[in-house]
Scaffold this active site. Structure first.
Site, PDB file in Angstrom:
ATOM      1  CG  PHE A  28      -2.129   0.786   1.455  1.00 54.76           C
ATOM      2  CD1 PHE A  28      -3.184   0.524   0.743  1.00 54.76           C
ATOM      3  CD2 PHE A  28      -2.112   2.084   1.972  1.00 54.76           C
ATOM      4  CE1 PHE A  28      -4.046   1.572   0.638  1.00 54.76           C
ATOM      5  CE2 PHE A  28      -3.072   2.816   2.033  1.00 54.76           C
ATOM      6  CZ  PHE A  28      -4.086   2.647   1.509  1.00 54.76           C
ATOM      7  CG  LEU A  58      -0.828   7.678   1.845  1.00 48.77           C
ATOM      8  CD1 LEU A  58      -1.661   8.489   0.574  1.00 48.77           C
ATOM      9  CD2 LEU A  58      -1.818   7.636   3.020  1.00 48.77           C
ATOM     10  N   GLY A  89       4.352  13.120   4.619  1.00 47.96           N
ATOM     11  CA  GLY A  89       3.576  11.810   5.266  1.00 47.96           C
ATOM     12  C   GLY A  89       2.197  12.452   5.741  1.00 47.96           C
ATOM     13  CB  SER A  90       1.404  15.072   8.400  1.00 48.31           C
ATOM     14  OG  SER A  90       1.639  13.940   9.432  1.00 48.31           O
ATOM     15  CD  GLN A 126       8.145  -1.527  41.416  1.00 48.61           C
ATOM     16  OE1 GLN A 126       8.935  -0.617  41.652  1.00 48.61           O
ATOM     17  NE2 GLN A 126       8.477  -2.507  40.607  1.00 48.61           N
ATOM     18  CD  GLN A 127       1.274  -0.444  46.521  1.00 50.01           C
ATOM     19  OE1 GLN A 127       0.763   0.503  47.092  1.00 50.01           O
ATOM     20  NE2 GLN A 127       1.801  -1.406  47.236  1.00 50.01           N
ATOM     21  CE1 TYR A 128       0.746   8.233  41.438  1.00 48.05           C
ATOM     22  CE2 TYR A 128       2.980   8.901  41.264  1.00 48.05           C
ATOM     23  CZ  TYR A 128       1.525   9.357  40.866  1.00 48.05           C
ATOM     24  OH  TYR A 128       1.098  10.421  40.370  1.00 48.05           O
ATOM     25  N   GLY A 162      17.501  -4.431  36.894  1.00 52.17           N
ATOM     26  CA  GLY A 162      18.479  -4.664  35.802  1.00 52.17           C
ATOM     27  C   GLY A 162      17.657  -6.083  34.997  1.00 52.17           C
ATOM     28  CD  GLU A 210      -3.857   3.750   9.349  1.00 55.49           C
ATOM     29  OE1 GLU A 210      -3.664   3.129   8.491  1.00 55.49           O
ATOM     30  OE2 GLU A 210      -4.793   4.722   9.488  1.00 55.49           O
TER      31      GLU A 210
END
Lengths: 679, 679
Positions: free
Chosen positions: B146, B148, B154-155, B334-336, B411, B434
């Site tokens: 394809f 284009l 591009g854009s 770590q949760q955040y 690591g 896209e």
């Protein structure tokens, strides 16, 4: 100015002619003529030597390591890259390391880890009895791998489990790895290369007492056959995300004997009959690694931004009606995506130079021994706190700049030949080794919070680098409020920077106060020390470390600007103002929470307007600002970033001349289609 | 529940036992039993087939492409992966594509681009006279690329320069590429594979009039020999950052003739004697690509978070004094770092399913032709605006989640065998193709701003998906203020979500208003349209697009929760509350500027406290929350992320059994040391 060759003419001329300053003068602001001369010679040498030519095709893992090994040998044997005075002349060493880094991080890592790091370790931790190892290193009779991290322990070094038990009968230490989780890993050059290891192990005397981590010189491979010795098992760790010219390895010891003398015994020894003796404590913590890695970010920012800014100045897309297309660099959004990192590059560069200098002063003061111990302790604390901030900050800034640059170059930025993939993959490791970024950053806030607790009995001007002196005036800063006039439109860049600095003084004080209060609340709810610390990281302690460090970044760059040629000061003030404002804007939540903002909503708009203005003012200078950092094209090795700006011609040449580009696939017979009907 | 096999026992059991819900029920909330069954069969098939086994060593570029090609053939010939009803059963197609994506993005791209995309193009743009190509595609007699994008465009597709000039004499179009900058590039499968191209070119009739871009079926390679035809030059684009199983190519035409009938002529044709005729205009814009790519982010988030959450639940480091080490997942920081992405995964998944459904309804309505044209136009606008937001947002969310996951695994996350490198490198392309993310995002704000201008004469409830209905009440929202009670500690998660939604309504209204005002100011200062638009992106239009879309994300997930099994609702509300609050917190500058915050600094603290609470509440559910998404280990292909959680055992096995891991380098003779002195 003969030192600095002119840049080739091309599509970038338009921007270069717009620059408000002489880019060669700017280069001399960044680097001394001596450094430029050393680098030029090294650049030229590498660019000409056959072994340093860039291969045309992808290499397999083994090929890449082999080539890196051969290049390392070439480095060792080169009077230019490895001159006799290398270890005597720290600055030359630094410049040459930067040249090699610009070329390839794996090469730098290999040549540093195999010989230079162990030299440092022997000088720092060893004694006279280890001189033979230094001699052998100098003669290239042996090579080392540095073994600290274990499979299940990295940050928590106290929990490392490799053992070294002293055996009186054989007068030796018996190294042992209890299980795979205690295997030493990530050791550079261990996978295939090293003949010896410097193994950190828990030292046990025959009485069963553990004396903590000590370092042991451990022969692991026959230097002639490169086969591991019996009792030693080595795994190669295989391919990594990046740095694949380096062979990292895992090693396990099975009751493996090494002579008693192989203990590096400067700070602790075991006598022949098994008694632990500790001659003296070394007061100087070592931050060399982190100080050095701070500079790594400069190299990666330089490469990424050289490519993205030059490409953006050439790449045209869309434009005002009936006026043709304009370079994408003309778009404010593109500027906003790249220029804050450009300013970050300048700020980080000046910071890392100063940090190295000050770290050196500190080490000399420690060695001199005549300074006041309090003074030395304070100095050491500041260096520690700063490097625990700057190492993560530098790696993250480079990470983000590389990614933004990659995306800012659109599809062509995705080509391997654009160069971003390698920069990103290699930089990625910086966020982890020598201390995980997030863990490291906690050291900085821990220190600040301990200072805060003692604030009423501390004179903060006693810290030699002045990074916390404003804490003396915490009451003044905590009472600060932004007015609607703060950051008003008519403010000059110098004043903007000063206002940002004041804001940071407020921010550090407020975050110290708020974090301490949160900790008190948690304490009274019965939490233990460990949980209290962990529960204050997210919105408080983490930001505290950043705020402290960003303020030092600004302060030190401001010092540098004042020393710069007058013709450079306006563009440099703009960069610093942009850096300061974009960073200040990241902490808005704290300003609201702490009441620095209180109904004065116009301040944020003022800041945003200044940022927009600065972007447009930096635009005409931007190509020259990055030219002052850019390495020779050969080192950039990107079809998008060449100094001549002829992007599409370089793309064309690259594609046309890449092996296999216009031929069929070797397996084309298999790839044919079913017999077609008539189309 | 037989559909969903139990997970193997191991170190993750601790967390799995803590979950507040049944993870299999959660899986059924995310996927229908039919979908799970289709996926299971495909998973099993691929896991068993020899060609899909993971190779032990790194492949060269050519090997990687060859293997991907062979795998593509296997897909085409498999009744399971490519059943006869594939094109009739869109859902089956979607599920099978997801399975293939989980396995390898290059494979998905190859098999989709070579045959499926051209099928779609023929159905959408072609007419009866192109049926022969469809037949040949079905028979695998030809394969497509394809074309284009061009090297320098591009854009800005309007500026594409490849020409197709109609020649009356030969009744053919003459395709021509004026220069390398106009060469078609990035075309998938073009480098080595495609026999035909679908070329977008500017159509010129003999009278010299340009009728804009049209699509031409263009034979480019002999399907038997795979050699390009005379008049066609093809370059292979070589290695990319990722997706290296795919061969992207560049193509140039030198006055290359193709038959008149090869024009895809549904919306425009040229008669034999060279007249341009336009039968009808197709009212349906196509957003298939962007809608589909939104889902790609889900796959990459799934893989990255499965690895990082499972590893974090097993990896222990530090702990409270005398209490042993704790999993790093226990650390709030770590949760955040991870849970907001986990919540994002849930939200994005539900959004992309709904977006696909609604896009399908829209397309059916367009094809049906009986609907009110205004209704269709509004529907189309909403789909367009949403997909222009969700495609960038999804790619960026995945990008950030992959990077944070990589770093969160320390690591070991840097090992190639951890899997993050490949996920990151492949996802990276989603941010560009896209439609470049930043360019695309402007479409959303452009639309909103055009609505805003017409706000007084628009009934916003007429937009079928309801994504802008609150604009009817813009006056109410603009008068909104946060009080010190907003987000107060006692608020339930449902109420928190509602407050976030209100905040977003305010935010969209305020950003519309502020951006429009800024544009007016720029207009009165004499700026042209183009500059006005570009100067409002950074702090305004860009955020406007994000705010609009984030609100829809929240709204749609809220709908989904209400349909969920009651036992799942509490954890789902928590996820949505976390998602909403963390996103709301990113817009604080706007709240200050727009006066939503006015002295109520406690609101931010409330938000932060809720986030902290939610993290700790999600913690016991977190492993099961990701289990509900996780693919089989074979597809995850990461030593760190296996369902049994036996991280170190998998690392050991991988290293022990990797070719060359314990042997010397092939070039070991060269790597030996100088003859050593006695050590």
């Amino acid at each position: 100015m003969d030192l600095i060759p002119d840049l080739p003419s091309g599509p970038l001329d338009v921007y270069r002619k717009q620059a408000s300053f002489n880019w060669k003068k700017m280069k001399l602001f960044l680097e001394s003529p001596e450094d430029i001369e050393i680098a030029n010679e090294a650049f030229k040498y590498m660019e000409e030597e056959p072994i340093f030519q860039h291969p045309d095709r992808d290499l397999t893992l083994e090929e890449e390591r082999h080539l890196t090994f051969q290049r390392m040998k070439k480095v060792y044997n080169s009077d230019i890259l490895y001159p006799d005075d290398l270890f005597m002349n720290r600055n030359k060493h630094r410049v040459l390391n930067n040249v090699i880094s610009l070329y390839d991080w794996s090469l730098l890592a290999r040549k540093s880890l195999l010989i230079e790091f162990p030299m440092g370790a022997f000088l720092g931790l060893g004694t006279d009895r280890h001189r033979k190892f230094i001699n052998s290193l100098m003669n290239r009779e042996i090579g080392f791998a540095f073994c600290l991290t274990e499979i299940s322990h990295g940050s928590n070094t106290k929990a490392l489990r490799t053992e070294a038990r002293y055996d009186i009968e054989s007068e030796s230490f018996i190294l042992h790895t209890p299980d795979f989780e205690a295997a030493k890993c990530w050791a550079g050059c261990l996978g295939k290369t090293a003949s010896h290891c410097l193994v950190f192990a828990q030292l046990y005397t025959p009485d069963g007492v553990c004396h903590g981590l000590h370092n042991f010189v451990t022969p692991v491979r026959d230097p002639q056959t490169l086969q591991p010795y019996p009792g030693v098992t080595i795994f190669d760790m295989g391919a990594k995300i990046g740095l694949n010219g380096m062979d990292n390895g895992v090693i396990m010891f099975n009751h493996y004997k090494i002579p008693r003398e192989n203990l590096l015994n400067k700070t602790g020894d075991v006598t022949v009959d098994g008694k632990y003796v500790s001659p003296f404590k070394d007061p100087s913590k070592r931050f060399e690694g982190r100080v050095g890695i701070t500079e790594f970010g400069v190299i990666n920012l330089t490469k990424a931004l050289t490519i993205s800014i030059r490409y953006s100045a050439v790449r045209r897309q869309f434009g005002p009606e009936n006026q043709g297309e304009i370079p994408v660099l003309e778009y404010p959004l593109q500027q906003y995506r790249l220029f804050p990192y450009l300013s970050g590059l300048y700020v980080l560069h000046c910071f890392s130079v100063k940090l190295k200098d000050r770290n050196m002063s500190f080490r000399l003061a420690v060695m001199g021994g005549s300074e006041d111990p309090d003074y030395l302790a304070n100095f050491g604390q500041e260096i520690h706190a700063l490097s625990c901030f700057s190492k993560p900050y530098s790696g993250w800034m480079a990470r983000d700049a590389v990614q933004e640059s990659r995306e800012a170059c659109g599809g062509h930025g995705y080509l391997k030949a654009a160069g971003f993939g390698k920069i990103r993959n290699d930089n990625d490791a910086n966020c982890t080794y020598e201390g995980d970024n997030n863990v490291l950053l906690q050291q900085t806030s821990n220190w600040l919070l301990s200072l805060w607790v003692a604030r009423q009995r501390t004179d903060f001007t006693r810290f030699p680098m002045g990074t916390v002196s404003y804490l003396n005036q915490y009451n003044k800063y905590l009472n600060m409020k932004w007015s609607s006039d703060t950051f008003n439109r008519n403010l000059k860049d110098e004043d903007i920077i000063q206002t940002c600095l004041d804001t940071y003084c407020w921010l550090v004080c407020w975050l110290c106060k708020a974090t301490s209060q949160d900790m008190e609340t948690l304490k009274s709810s019965g939490k233990n020390k460990f949980d209290i610390k962990n529960n204050c990281q997210i919105f408080r302690a983490h930001n505290l470390s950043l705020a402290y460090g960003e303020r030092v970044f600004i302060t030190w760059f401001l010092e540098s600007i004042k020393e710069a040629d007058v013709s450079l000061q306006i563009p440099l003030y703009r960069l610093l103002a942009l850096f300061s404002l974009t960073r200040v804007l990241k902490h808005v939540s704290s300003y609201v929470e702490g009441g620095l903002i209180n109904g004065e909503n116009v301040v944020i708009t003022n800041i945003e307007e200044h940022i927009t203005r600065l972007l447009s003012e930096i635009l005409p200078d931007s190509v020259s600002l990055i030219d002052a950092f850019a390495p020779p094209d050969f080192f950039l090795n990107s079809v998008l970033g060449n100094a001549d700006g002829r992007v599409y011609e370089h793309m064309y040449r690259k594609m046309l001349t890449s092996p296999g580009s216009v031929t069929r696939d070797t397996n084309w017979q298999e790839m044919r289609y079913n017999i077609p009907s008539k189309l």
